[in-house]
Design an enzyme around this catalytic site. Structure first.
Site, PDB file in Angstrom:
ATOM      1  N   GLN A 236      68.388  48.330  20.942  1.00 56.83           N
ATOM      2  CA  GLN A 236      69.755  48.440  20.377  1.00 56.83           C
ATOM      3  C   GLN A 236      69.750  48.629  18.854  1.00 56.83           C
ATOM      4  O   GLN A 236      68.741  48.433  18.199  1.00 56.83           O
ATOM      5  CB  GLN A 236      70.595  47.210  20.754  1.00 56.83           C
ATOM      6  CG  GLN A 236      70.584  46.830  22.232  1.00 56.83           C
ATOM      7  CD  GLN A 236      71.383  47.746  23.140  1.00 56.83           C
ATOM      8  OE1 GLN A 236      71.157  47.798  24.326  1.00 56.83           O
ATOM      9  NE2 GLN A 236      72.339  48.484  22.607  1.00 56.83           N
TER      10      GLN A 236
ATOM     11  N   TYR B 124      32.884  45.868  35.731  1.00 58.16           N
ATOM     12  CA  TYR B 124      34.217  45.639  36.275  1.00 58.16           C
ATOM     13  C   TYR B 124      34.462  44.150  36.459  1.00 58.16           C
ATOM     14  O   TYR B 124      33.721  43.476  37.149  1.00 58.16           O
ATOM     15  CB  TYR B 124      34.390  46.357  37.617  1.00 58.16           C
ATOM     16  CG  TYR B 124      35.768  46.142  38.203  1.00 58.16           C
ATOM     17  CD1 TYR B 124      36.882  46.708  37.604  1.00 58.16           C
ATOM     18  CD2 TYR B 124      35.957  45.350  39.329  1.00 58.16           C
ATOM     19  CE1 TYR B 124      38.157  46.495  38.107  1.00 58.16           C
ATOM     20  CE2 TYR B 124      37.229  45.134  39.849  1.00 58.16           C
ATOM     21  CZ  TYR B 124      38.319  45.714  39.235  1.00 58.16           C
ATOM     22  OH  TYR B 124      39.579  45.498  39.728  1.00 58.16           O
TER      23      TYR B 124
ATOM     24  N   TYR C 190      40.870  32.017  43.030  1.00 56.93           N
ATOM     25  CA  TYR C 190      39.966  33.160  43.056  1.00 56.93           C
ATOM     26  C   TYR C 190      39.758  33.762  41.657  1.00 56.93           C
ATOM     27  O   TYR C 190      40.708  34.066  40.955  1.00 56.93           O
ATOM     28  CB  TYR C 190      40.437  34.256  44.031  1.00 56.93           C
ATOM     29  CG  TYR C 190      39.277  35.186  44.258  1.00 56.93           C
ATOM     30  CD1 TYR C 190      38.174  34.763  44.990  1.00 56.93           C
ATOM     31  CD2 TYR C 190      39.222  36.425  43.642  1.00 56.93           C
ATOM     32  CE1 TYR C 190      37.058  35.545  45.124  1.00 56.93           C
ATOM     33  CE2 TYR C 190      38.102  37.228  43.778  1.00 56.93           C
ATOM     34  CZ  TYR C 190      37.026  36.774  44.516  1.00 56.93           C
ATOM     35  OH  TYR C 190      35.907  37.545  44.630  1.00 56.93           O
TER      36      TYR C 190
ATOM     37  N   LYS D 117      41.380  44.414  36.481  1.00 60.77           N
ATOM     38  CA  LYS D 117      42.083  45.433  35.700  1.00 60.77           C
ATOM     39  C   LYS D 117      42.724  44.757  34.485  1.00 60.77           C
ATOM     40  O   LYS D 117      42.869  43.538  34.442  1.00 60.77           O
ATOM     41  CB  LYS D 117      43.116  46.114  36.605  1.00 60.77           C
ATOM     42  CG  LYS D 117      43.245  47.602  36.402  1.00 60.77           C
ATOM     43  CD  LYS D 117      41.963  48.403  36.494  1.00 60.77           C
ATOM     44  CE  LYS D 117      42.199  49.861  36.160  1.00 60.77           C
ATOM     45  NZ  LYS D 117      40.953  50.613  36.034  1.00 60.77           N
ATOM     46  N   ASP D 118      43.132  45.584  33.512  1.00 69.06           N
ATOM     47  CA  ASP D 118      43.585  45.043  32.226  1.00 69.06           C
ATOM     48  C   ASP D 118      44.975  44.400  32.304  1.00 69.06           C
ATOM     49  O   ASP D 118      45.266  43.470  31.587  1.00 69.06           O
ATOM     50  CB  ASP D 118      43.604  46.172  31.204  1.00 69.06           C
ATOM     51  CG  ASP D 118      42.433  47.099  31.430  1.00 69.06           C
ATOM     52  OD1 ASP D 118      41.306  46.610  31.349  1.00 69.06           O
ATOM     53  OD2 ASP D 118      42.642  48.290  31.729  1.00 69.06           O
TER      54      ASP D 118
ATOM     55  N   ASP E 257      44.312  36.798  33.034  1.00 70.07           N
ATOM     56  CA  ASP E 257      44.144  36.402  34.435  1.00 70.07           C
ATOM     57  C   ASP E 257      43.115  35.283  34.412  1.00 70.07           C
ATOM     58  O   ASP E 257      41.969  35.499  34.029  1.00 70.07           O
ATOM     59  CB  ASP E 257      43.633  37.621  35.226  1.00 70.07           C
ATOM     60  CG  ASP E 257      43.277  37.279  36.679  1.00 70.07           C
ATOM     61  OD1 ASP E 257      43.142  36.082  37.007  1.00 70.07           O
ATOM     62  OD2 ASP E 257      43.101  38.231  37.463  1.00 70.07           O
TER      63      ASP E 257
ATOM     64  N   ASN F 222      39.929  35.369  16.853  1.00 75.96           N
ATOM     65  CA  ASN F 222      40.927  36.316  17.354  1.00 75.96           C
ATOM     66  C   ASN F 222      40.615  36.597  18.825  1.00 75.96           C
ATOM     67  O   ASN F 222      39.464  36.884  19.156  1.00 75.96           O
ATOM     68  CB  ASN F 222      40.835  37.613  16.519  1.00 75.96           C
ATOM     69  CG  ASN F 222      42.003  38.541  16.759  1.00 75.96           C
ATOM     70  OD1 ASN F 222      42.338  38.846  17.897  1.00 75.96           O
ATOM     71  ND2 ASN F 222      42.633  38.993  15.687  1.00 75.96           N
TER      72      ASN F 222
HETATM   73  P1  13P Z   1      35.080  40.564  45.387  1.00 74.06           P
HETATM   74  O1  13P Z   1      35.671  40.091  46.664  1.00 74.06           O
HETATM   75  O2  13P Z   1      33.607  40.746  45.436  1.00 74.06           O
HETATM   76  O3  13P Z   1      35.533  39.745  44.211  1.00 74.06           O
HETATM   77  O4  13P Z   1      35.627  42.027  45.063  1.00 74.06           O
HETATM   78  C1  13P Z   1      36.895  42.411  45.365  1.00 74.06           C
HETATM   79  C2  13P Z   1      37.802  42.236  44.261  1.00 74.06           C
HETATM   80  O5  13P Z   1      38.857  41.689  44.451  1.00 74.06           O
HETATM   81  C3  13P Z   1      37.400  42.748  42.922  1.00 74.06           C
HETATM   82  O6  13P Z   1      37.954  42.022  41.892  1.00 74.06           O
HETATM   83  P1  13P Z   2      43.259  41.980  38.956  1.00 68.55           P
HETATM   84  O1  13P Z   2      42.818  42.891  37.851  1.00 68.55           O
HETATM   85  O2  13P Z   2      44.730  41.802  38.963  1.00 68.55           O
HETATM   86  O3  13P Z   2      42.509  40.678  38.860  1.00 68.55           O
HETATM   87  O4  13P Z   2      42.904  42.651  40.327  1.00 68.55           O
HETATM   88  C1  13P Z   2      41.574  42.919  40.608  1.00 68.55           C
HETATM   89  C2  13P Z   2      41.316  43.647  41.872  1.00 68.55           C
HETATM   90  O5  13P Z   2      40.224  44.098  42.032  1.00 68.55           O
HETATM   91  C3  13P Z   2      42.378  43.793  42.864  1.00 68.55           C
HETATM   92  O6  13P Z   2      41.917  44.457  44.004  1.00 68.55           O
HETATM   93 MG    MG Z   3      42.513  38.798  39.305  1.00 63.54          MG
HETATM   94 MG    MG Z   4      45.884  40.959  37.478  1.00 66.76          MG
END
Ligand code: 13P
Ligand code: 13P
Ligand code: MG
Ligand code: MG
Length: 368
Positions: free
Chosen positions: A241, A228, A90, A231-232, A11, A104
């Site tokens: 097949q 944080y 963003y 997400k991954d 991302d 790596n």
């Molecule tokens: P922020 O708006 O502070 O980035 O937090 C919300 C979010 O989207 C977390 O990734």
């Molecule tokens: P992503 O991990 O896809 O950047 O999403 C972050 C998030 O906090 C969505 O609410």
């Molecule tokens: Mg994101």
């Molecule tokens: Mg994402």
């Protein structure tokens, strides 16, 4: 000659918020990857997008963990990040945790799934790519695809699969791994892979000849960054097949939605919705989590595809069911079990709030 299939994803900035990627960012990533193809670093490349994540699907003959190939992906994401920053996308550069490439990309933020094999007479592969969830999302479908005869008829009917498969499982907190055989160690396997917050499936091998069947990204961003960052959003490669599950057996678990962690702020449980590429844009409460399936025929090392495999009305009911589950879970708002349990929330921004309140606690009942 052995061929390597490397899928590296990141991302590097969302448009708008965390919902998708701007086409100018994707085009820059593509330009750098295509240049790597022209320079002979890779044989072929295909770009996939799921939500705010971009994946480079690459073929080459340099083996897994090739620093040339990893560096190409890193540079593509770096250059894409520059475009994302200029456009003030963003979280531009969200998953690039290091300043400079060092051999790596594993451990530097991007997710990686790779496998090396001798190309068969016909080599169909399916690449799954999910947004707003984590690598453990693959545990349940991989179990069904490679160990559940109620899902995969070939486990019973096809003599080349009848011996079963070996699952390579890792504890994400310690990095320790264990190999377990299905069907004979099925109940032991489920002890671990049912605990999705801790154990992930890294690879699966065919037991009869040790041939690689599946490989998943297992990187946990928050564990790498210690905080944080998003997400991954994992990728998964599955060969199909002729001694491996059929394409339809590989897709079948996704017709029956289940719950995964992720969604809003990486802090919620939600259904994983299988969607065609055009609908891989999670907007409702930043979700629900999405998964796309890209099919390729690999021919002389070239990628023929992708074929958008969830672009099939047969998955409409699954999508509807995901929406129903989403309504039920959203009713819970900030309450568990929609919100993840405290152990999982440790890797979100919540501990900062707890820190502020911790001195306000007074002893009100003596516990034994
Ligand atoms: P922020 O708006 O502070 O980035 O937090 C919300 C979010 O989207 C977390 O990734
Ligand atoms: P992503 O991990 O896809 O950047 O999403 C972050 C998030 O906090 C969505 O609410
Ligand atoms: Mg994101
Ligand atoms: Mg994402």
């Amino acid at each position: 000659m052995k061929l390597t299939l490397s899928v590296i994803k990141a991302d590097i900035g969302g448009f708008v918020g965390h919902s998708s990627v701007h086409k100018e960012v994707v085009e820059k990533v593509r330009e750098i990857a295509e240049d790597g193809k022209d320079r002979g670093i890779i044989r072929d490349v295909s770009i996939l997008v799921c939500g705010d994540d971009i994946a480079l699907v690459m073929t080459h003959t340099k083996g897994i963990d090739s620093s040339d190939v990893h560096e190409l992906a890193w540079n593509a994401f770096k250059e894409g990040t520059e475009v994302a920053k200029k456009m003030k996308m963003y979280g531009a550069g969200q998953d690039l945790l290091a300043d400079a490439f060092s051999g790596n990309v594993k451990g530097m933020g991007p997710g990686v799934a790779e496998m090396e094999f001798e190309e068969r007479k016909s080599e169909p592969v399916v690449i799954f790519f999910a947004d707003k969830t984590s690598p453990s999302a693959w545990n349940l479908p991989l179990y069904e695809i490679f160990a559940d005869p109620m899902n995969t008829a070939g486990l019973v009917i096809d003599p080349s699969m009848h011996n079963g498969f070996i699952f390579d499982v890792m504890d994400v907190y310690t990095g320790m791994g264990i190999q377990l055989k299905a069907p004979e160690e099925l109940y032991d396997l489920l002890v671990f892979i049912g605990a999705t917050s801790r154990y992930v499936i890294r690879c699966i091998y065919r037991k009869s000849d040790g041939e690689i069947a599946a490989s998943a990204s297992t990187q946990r961003l928050s564990l790498m960054a210690g905080r944080y960052v998003g997400k991954d959003d994992p990728v998964l490669i599955v060969r199909a097949q002729s001694g491996f599950p059929a394409v339809g057996e590989i897709l079948e678990p996704f017709a029956r939605p289940w719950l995964v962690e992720g969604w809003m702020r990486g802090s919620h449980t939600g259904p994983l919705m299988p969607v065609p590429f055009r609908n891989a844009k999670p907007t409702r409460f930043d979700g629900p989590p999405r998964v796309i399936a890209a099919g390729y025929q690999i021919t002389d090392g070239y990628l023929i595809g992708p074929s958008d495999l969830f672009d099939d009305p047969a998955f409409d009911e699954a999508r509807r069911e995901c929406n129903n589950i989403a309504d039920i879970l959203r009713r819970q708002g900030i309450f568990e079990p929609h919100r993840l349990p405290p152990e999982e929330m440790e890797y979100t921004t919540l501990p900062k709030v707890l820190e502020k309140l911790k001195d306000r606690f007074k002893l009100v009942e003596v516990k034994k």
